[in-house]
Design a protein around this motif. Structure first.
Motif, PDB file in Angstrom:
ATOM      1  N   ASP A 130     -39.608  14.640  14.816  1.00  0.00           N
ATOM      2  CA  ASP A 130     -38.458  13.993  15.413  1.00  0.00           C
ATOM      3  C   ASP A 130     -38.829  13.247  16.329  1.00  0.00           C
ATOM      4  O   ASP A 130     -39.584  13.430  17.325  1.00  0.00           O
ATOM      5  CB  ASP A 130     -37.797  15.293  15.968  1.00  0.00           C
ATOM      6  N   SER A 159     -35.141  11.695  12.169  1.00  0.00           N
ATOM      7  CA  SER A 159     -35.813  12.983  11.615  1.00  0.00           C
ATOM      8  C   SER A 159     -36.738  12.477  10.485  1.00  0.00           C
ATOM      9  O   SER A 159     -36.083  12.004   9.531  1.00  0.00           O
ATOM     10  CB  SER A 159     -34.863  14.249  11.331  1.00  0.00           C
ATOM     11  N   ARG A 185     -26.214   5.873  10.367  1.00  0.00           N
ATOM     12  CA  ARG A 185     -25.657   7.004   9.910  1.00  0.00           C
ATOM     13  C   ARG A 185     -25.866   7.402   8.338  1.00  0.00           C
ATOM     14  O   ARG A 185     -25.889   6.689   7.461  1.00  0.00           O
ATOM     15  CB  ARG A 185     -24.102   7.364  10.190  1.00  0.00           C
ATOM     16  N   CYS A 224     -31.209   9.666  10.488  1.00  0.00           N
ATOM     17  CA  CYS A 224     -31.049   9.513  11.840  1.00  0.00           C
ATOM     18  C   CYS A 224     -30.206  10.783  12.092  1.00  0.00           C
ATOM     19  O   CYS A 224     -29.088  10.966  11.598  1.00  0.00           O
ATOM     20  CB  CYS A 224     -29.966   8.227  12.064  1.00  0.00           C
ATOM     21  N   SER A 225     -30.779  11.381  13.059  1.00  0.00           N
ATOM     22  CA  SER A 225     -30.140  13.080  13.575  1.00  0.00           C
ATOM     23  C   SER A 225     -29.258  12.903  14.511  1.00  0.00           C
ATOM     24  O   SER A 225     -28.514  13.737  15.122  1.00  0.00           O
ATOM     25  CB  SER A 225     -31.101  14.042  13.517  1.00  0.00           C
ATOM     26  N   ARG A 226     -29.478  11.485  15.397  1.00  0.00           N
ATOM     27  CA  ARG A 226     -28.516  11.799  16.723  1.00  0.00           C
ATOM     28  C   ARG A 226     -28.524  10.173  17.053  1.00  0.00           C
ATOM     29  O   ARG A 226     -29.461   9.433  17.083  1.00  0.00           O
ATOM     30  CB  ARG A 226     -29.145  12.468  17.667  1.00  0.00           C
ATOM     31  N   MET A 272     -31.477   6.746  19.951  1.00  0.00           N
ATOM     32  CA  MET A 272     -31.378   7.457  18.702  1.00  0.00           C
ATOM     33  C   MET A 272     -32.562   8.398  18.379  1.00  0.00           C
ATOM     34  O   MET A 272     -33.522   7.967  18.787  1.00  0.00           O
ATOM     35  CB  MET A 272     -30.945   6.544  17.492  1.00  0.00           C
ATOM     36  N   THR A 273     -32.197   9.310  17.518  1.00  0.00           N
ATOM     37  CA  THR A 273     -33.201  10.476  17.240  1.00  0.00           C
ATOM     38  C   THR A 273     -33.528  10.165  15.572  1.00  0.00           C
ATOM     39  O   THR A 273     -32.354  10.411  15.177  1.00  0.00           O
ATOM     40  CB  THR A 273     -33.171  11.624  17.600  1.00  0.00           C
ATOM     41  N   GLY A 301     -27.084   7.995  20.580  1.00  0.00           N
ATOM     42  CA  GLY A 301     -26.603   8.191  21.659  1.00  0.00           C
ATOM     43  C   GLY A 301     -26.146   6.662  22.116  1.00  0.00           C
ATOM     44  O   GLY A 301     -25.988   5.823  21.373  1.00  0.00           O
ATOM     45  N   THR A 350     -37.625   9.865  19.019  1.00  0.00           N
ATOM     46  CA  THR A 350     -36.523   9.167  19.957  1.00  0.00           C
ATOM     47  C   THR A 350     -36.800   7.874  20.157  1.00  0.00           C
ATOM     48  O   THR A 350     -38.081   7.653  20.503  1.00  0.00           O
ATOM     49  CB  THR A 350     -36.236   9.944  21.239  1.00  0.00           C
TER      50      THR A 350
END
Length: 124
Positions: free
Chosen positions: A100, A86, A124, A75-77, A83-84, A79, A102
């Motif tokens: 990638d 990878s 995470r 999980c690279s992001r 979530m994004t 919000g 979302t």
């Protein structure tokens, strides 16, 4: 990313006449990896409550019929409602494609909803 979250041999039906995997199958591989990623964190019900918003694929090397594809996920992001993820699609030590994607967390009506803090921590 030390171990793949999902692996499978490439089936004949996934390849074209030259034996190269057709590009749409990379997204199927990532869908499988997303399910495995969430399941490994006890988030299977969360995986059912997200919808794909967008994906960007960058190819480096082909996957061929007869290869075993390994997908690494992180999980690279994260919000508020999205979530994004990878994904790195590899054959042995060779990176073939990076994806990638979302995802948006949704409620029963399909409207975006905040990702719970506990879920965000587990991603995470």
């Amino acid at each position: 990313m030390t171990q793949p979250i999902w692996s499978a041999p490439v089936r004949f039906a996934e390849a074209d006449q030259q034996g190269i995997v057709f590009n749409a199958h990379y997204l199927v591989y990532c869908d499988e990896a997303m399910g495995a990623f969430c399941a490994s964190r006890g988030l299977s019900s969360f995986a059912e409550r997200v919808r794909l918003k967008s994906s960007t694929l960058t190819w480096d090397s082909p996957v061929r019929h007869g290869d075993t594809v390994d997908v690494y996920a992180s999980c690279s992001r994260i919000g508020t409602t999205s979530m994004t993820m990878s994904f790195e699609v590899k054959v042995a030590d060779r990176t073939c494609c990076v994806v990638d994607t979302t995802y948006v967390s949704i409620d029963d009506s399909g409207a975006p909803q905040p990702i719970p803090a506990e879920t965000a921590q587990s991603l995470r």
